[in-house]
Write an enzyme that holds these catalytic residues in place. Sequence first.
Site, PDB file in Angstrom:
ATOM      1  N   SER A  70      85.096  50.707 -19.673  1.00 19.22           N
ATOM      2  CA  SER A  70      85.907  51.057 -19.564  1.00 19.22           C
ATOM      3  C   SER A  70      86.091  52.149 -20.492  1.00 19.22           C
ATOM      4  O   SER A  70      86.823  53.231 -20.964  1.00 19.22           O
ATOM      5  CB  SER A  70      87.396  50.424 -19.552  1.00 19.22           C
ATOM      6  OG  SER A  70      87.148  48.721 -18.065  1.00 19.22           O
ATOM      7  N   CYS A  71      85.079  51.800 -21.542  1.00 14.59           N
ATOM      8  CA  CYS A  71      85.193  52.850 -23.104  1.00 14.59           C
ATOM      9  C   CYS A  71      84.772  54.252 -22.970  1.00 14.59           C
ATOM     10  O   CYS A  71      84.351  54.601 -21.934  1.00 14.59           O
ATOM     11  CB  CYS A  71      84.514  52.150 -23.594  1.00 14.59           C
ATOM     12  SG  CYS A  71      85.149  50.498 -24.372  1.00 14.59           S
ATOM     13  N   VAL A  72      85.220  54.815 -23.608  1.00 14.05           N
ATOM     14  CA  VAL A  72      84.895  56.460 -23.710  1.00 14.05           C
ATOM     15  C   VAL A  72      83.783  56.371 -24.750  1.00 14.05           C
ATOM     16  O   VAL A  72      83.847  56.086 -26.577  1.00 14.05           O
ATOM     17  CB  VAL A  72      85.611  57.556 -23.625  1.00 14.05           C
ATOM     18  CG1 VAL A  72      85.312  58.441 -24.208  1.00 14.05           C
ATOM     19  CG2 VAL A  72      86.044  57.465 -21.695  1.00 14.05           C
ATOM     20  N   PHE A  89      85.189  54.065 -28.006  1.00 13.60           N
ATOM     21  CA  PHE A  89      86.539  53.294 -28.930  1.00 13.60           C
ATOM     22  C   PHE A  89      86.842  53.448 -27.152  1.00 13.60           C
ATOM     23  O   PHE A  89      86.691  53.633 -25.829  1.00 13.60           O
ATOM     24  CB  PHE A  89      87.447  54.347 -28.540  1.00 13.60           C
ATOM     25  CG  PHE A  89      87.777  55.778 -27.998  1.00 13.60           C
ATOM     26  CD1 PHE A  89      88.919  55.372 -26.727  1.00 13.60           C
ATOM     27  CD2 PHE A  89      87.110  56.986 -28.615  1.00 13.60           C
ATOM     28  CE1 PHE A  89      89.160  56.883 -26.346  1.00 13.60           C
ATOM     29  CE2 PHE A  89      86.785  58.225 -27.409  1.00 13.60           C
ATOM     30  CZ  PHE A  89      87.995  58.205 -26.386  1.00 13.60           C
ATOM     31  N   GLY A 137      84.794  55.655 -19.549  1.00 13.17           N
ATOM     32  CA  GLY A 137      86.036  55.637 -18.506  1.00 13.17           C
ATOM     33  C   GLY A 137      85.727  54.894 -16.823  1.00 13.17           C
ATOM     34  O   GLY A 137      86.782  54.986 -16.487  1.00 13.17           O
TER      35      GLY A 137
END
Length: 234
Positions: A70-72, A89, A137
């Site tokens: 899910s992080c970018v 993040f 993402g």
Amino acid sequence: MTASPLRRRSAPQSAFQPAPSVEAAAPTPRRMGSGRYYNAAFKVETIKIFLGHHAVSDRGDLMMATTLGSCVAACIHDPVRGVGGMNHFLLPDLPETELRGDGAAARYGSVAMERLINGLLDQGAERRRLQVKLFGGARVIESSWDIGRMNSRFALEYVRTEGLILASHDLGGTSARRIHYFPHSGRALRRMLHPEAVSDTVEEERSFMSSLRREPVDGGVELFESGHPEGAEA
């Protein structure tokens, strides 16, 4: 390791390049401590960028790597200065409840982007030349809110609002990604991963999100400059 201060303001190119599938056959990496290891497949010293951290370097013999669900991660590069950096993040913006003291944690995109950009400027980059590549993402956690989509939307809006150059982006979907980034040249390689290969990454994200009601976790920036005594040959 130094942290940078929080504010300093002032036709997309070809997209990412898929990373070669070389890791499965590669020898066991030689560990150097503090998230650093020698990657035998790429023949470079490698810095693993953990959730809530970022690093900056102008070294041509160094690679940065991270795994994203899910992080970018933003990979930002100044092609004239030959310096670049990567962050990682999990959440889009800093809530008002963490505006004071150590609560400004780098797990939040707004803080992570500021700190990475400031770190690059400290190393001689110029804001007007900064080129950004965005990755991650994905929707890998079953939840009523799609944090991956929120992160992606935030990152694209941040680049637009700040007037930065969006060189490429590879965001969304349902598969995790592994990113290899060469900060001196700005070259980025992306490899899509099967769910079973990223169980640890997904579990880390779940754990991080469940800890949001507890004490904030701050991140840091690492600078890896030319001539590092432990650097591998390119």
